[in-house]
Scaffold this motif. Structure first.
Motif, short mmCIF file in Angstrom:
data_model
loop_
_atom_site.label_atom_id
_atom_site.label_comp_id
_atom_site.label_asym_id
_atom_site.label_seq_id
_atom_site.Cartn_x
_atom_site.Cartn_y
_atom_site.Cartn_z
N VAL A 278 2.64 -7.75 -6.64
CA VAL A 278 1.50 -7.84 -7.55
C VAL A 278 0.29 -7.13 -6.95
CG1 VAL A 278 -0.14 -9.40 -8.68
CG2 VAL A 278 2.30 -9.96 -8.63
N ASP A 279 0.04 -7.34 -5.66
CA ASP A 279 -1.10 -6.69 -5.00
C ASP A 279 -0.95 -5.17 -5.00
OD1 ASP A 279 -2.19 -9.16 -4.49
OD2 ASP A 279 -1.57 -9.23 -2.38
N ALA A 280 0.27 -4.71 -4.75
CA ALA A 280 0.51 -3.27 -4.75
C ALA A 280 0.33 -2.69 -6.14
CB ALA A 280 1.91 -2.98 -4.23
N ALA A 281 0.83 -3.40 -7.14
CA ALA A 281 0.70 -2.93 -8.52
C ALA A 281 -0.77 -2.86 -8.92
CB ALA A 281 1.46 -3.87 -9.46
N ARG A 282 -1.51 -3.87 -8.56
CA ARG A 282 -2.95 -3.89 -8.89
C ARG A 282 -3.65 -2.68 -8.29
NH1 ARG A 282 -6.84 -9.03 -7.30
NH2 ARG A 282 -8.71 -7.85 -6.76
N GLU A 283 -3.38 -2.39 -7.03
CA GLU A 283 -4.02 -1.25 -6.36
C GLU A 283 -3.63 0.06 -7.03
OE1 GLU A 283 -4.04 0.92 -1.98
OE2 GLU A 283 -3.49 -1.21 -2.14
N LEU A 284 -2.36 0.22 -7.35
CA LEU A 284 -1.90 1.47 -7.94
C LEU A 284 -2.33 1.62 -9.39
CD1 LEU A 284 1.67 1.71 -6.35
CD2 LEU A 284 -0.36 3.07 -5.79
N PHE A 285 -2.31 0.52 -10.15
CA PHE A 285 -2.79 0.58 -11.53
C PHE A 285 -4.25 1.04 -11.55
CE2 PHE A 285 0.36 -2.88 -13.10
CZ PHE A 285 1.29 -1.92 -13.43
N PHE A 286 -5.07 0.47 -10.68
CA PHE A 286 -6.49 0.81 -10.67
C PHE A 286 -6.71 2.25 -10.21
CE2 PHE A 286 -8.21 -3.81 -10.08
CZ PHE A 286 -7.80 -4.09 -11.38
N ALA A 287 -5.87 2.72 -9.30
CA ALA A 287 -6.04 4.07 -8.75
C ALA A 287 -5.48 5.15 -9.67
CB ALA A 287 -5.38 4.16 -7.38
N ASN A 288 -4.32 4.86 -10.28
CA ASN A 288 -3.60 5.90 -11.02
C ASN A 288 -3.46 5.63 -12.51
OD1 ASN A 288 -3.12 7.11 -8.48
ND2 ASN A 288 -1.32 5.80 -8.19
N GLY A 289 -3.91 4.45 -12.97
CA GLY A 289 -3.70 4.08 -14.36
C GLY A 289 -2.33 3.48 -14.57
N TYR A 290 -2.15 2.88 -15.74
CA TYR A 290 -0.86 2.26 -16.04
C TYR A 290 0.23 3.31 -16.20
CZ TYR A 290 2.53 -0.73 -18.47
OH TYR A 290 3.67 -1.42 -18.83
N ALA A 291 -0.05 4.34 -16.98
CA ALA A 291 0.95 5.38 -17.21
C ALA A 291 1.28 6.13 -15.94
CB ALA A 291 0.47 6.35 -18.29
N GLY A 292 0.29 6.28 -15.05
CA GLY A 292 0.50 7.04 -13.83
C GLY A 292 1.13 6.27 -12.70
N THR A 293 1.48 5.03 -12.94
CA THR A 293 2.10 4.19 -11.91
C THR A 293 3.53 3.88 -12.30
OG1 THR A 293 -0.03 3.15 -11.37
CG2 THR A 293 1.95 1.98 -10.69
N THR A 294 4.45 4.10 -11.40
CA THR A 294 5.86 3.82 -11.66
C THR A 294 6.30 2.60 -10.87
OG1 THR A 294 6.65 5.21 -9.84
CG2 THR A 294 6.29 6.28 -11.99
N MET A 295 7.37 2.00 -11.33
CA MET A 295 7.95 0.87 -10.59
C MET A 295 8.42 1.33 -9.21
SD MET A 295 7.75 -1.91 -12.48
CE MET A 295 9.09 -3.12 -12.37
#
Length: 212
Positions: A21-38
């Motif tokens: 969850v912490d990693a997803a939060r950081e990447l979502f904020f940095a790259n956006g939802y579409a720009g973040t992959t699983m």
């Protein structure tokens, strides 16, 4: 008694879930939802995508967990006491200050910007965000307003509209600058004056005398 091995395994699973969850939060904020992959989230944590899927079957589930985590940490306005035996202006001032202090916190601003930026392509993200935060808070406040209307302390009308208007008044100043990360948003000392003004405007429109 829970076996020690089971407790340790549960703790490890909880820590692993939090790491995702912490990693997803950081990447979502940095790259956006579409720009973040699983895959990028799994890689940041140091695990496999298959392991990530055992915790979160989809990216949307992971986004919901990010929202829940931020709301749990910063959603004080969802749980603040709304006493029925205290004057309307006093309760609204406390509620408004808690609301605006949290809404101007960096994580909530980042989450809001993320949701707005992705709303056209991923409207379900906006629904997830709104259902888990604003909708809950406004429904709770509307229940309080309803009772105050029955008691004659707020003029009769649509409780949800009253709540929406109060929230809009509170968010009409510094918050607008904060969303855009403008210099005017740095002076958080303005919040109290803005909330006081919001309460005054709200009570002029919704106080019992306004019905006359």
């Amino acid at each position: 008694m829970i076996p020690a091995g089971t407790a340790d395994a549960d703790d490890a699973a909880a820590m692993r879930r939090k790491a995702f969850v912490d990693a997803a939060r950081e990447l979502f904020f940095a790259n956006g939802y579409a720009g973040t992959t699983m895959s990028s989230i799994a890689s940041k944590v140091g695990g496999s995508k298959t392991t990530l899927w055992t915790y979160f079957p989809s990216k949307e589930d992971l986004f919901a967990a990010v929202v829940d985590g931020i709301v749990e940490q910063y959603g004080d306005a969802l749980t603040i006491e709304l006493p029925l035996d205290q004057p309307v202006p006093d309760v609204l001032r406390r509620f408004g200050m808690v609301l605006m202090t949290k809404l101007t916190a960096a994580p909530l601003l980042s989450l809001y910007r993320l949701v707005v930026g992705e709303a056209d392509r991923f409207p379900h993200l906006a629904e997830t965000f709104y259902d888990r935060g604003p909708r809950r808070g406004k429904a709770r406040a509307a229940a309080w307003v309803t009772e105050k209307m029955v008691r004659g302390e707020i003029r009769m009308g649509d409780p949800m509209r009253a709540v929406q208007q109060f929230a809009g008044l509170c968010q009409s100043g510094l918050y607008q600058f904060a969303i855009l990360n403008l210099p005017e948003s740095r002076d958080l000392g303005r919040l109290q004056d803005e909330v006081d003004a919001a309460v005054d405007s709200f009570y002029r429109a919704w106080g019992p005398e306004a019905a006359a």
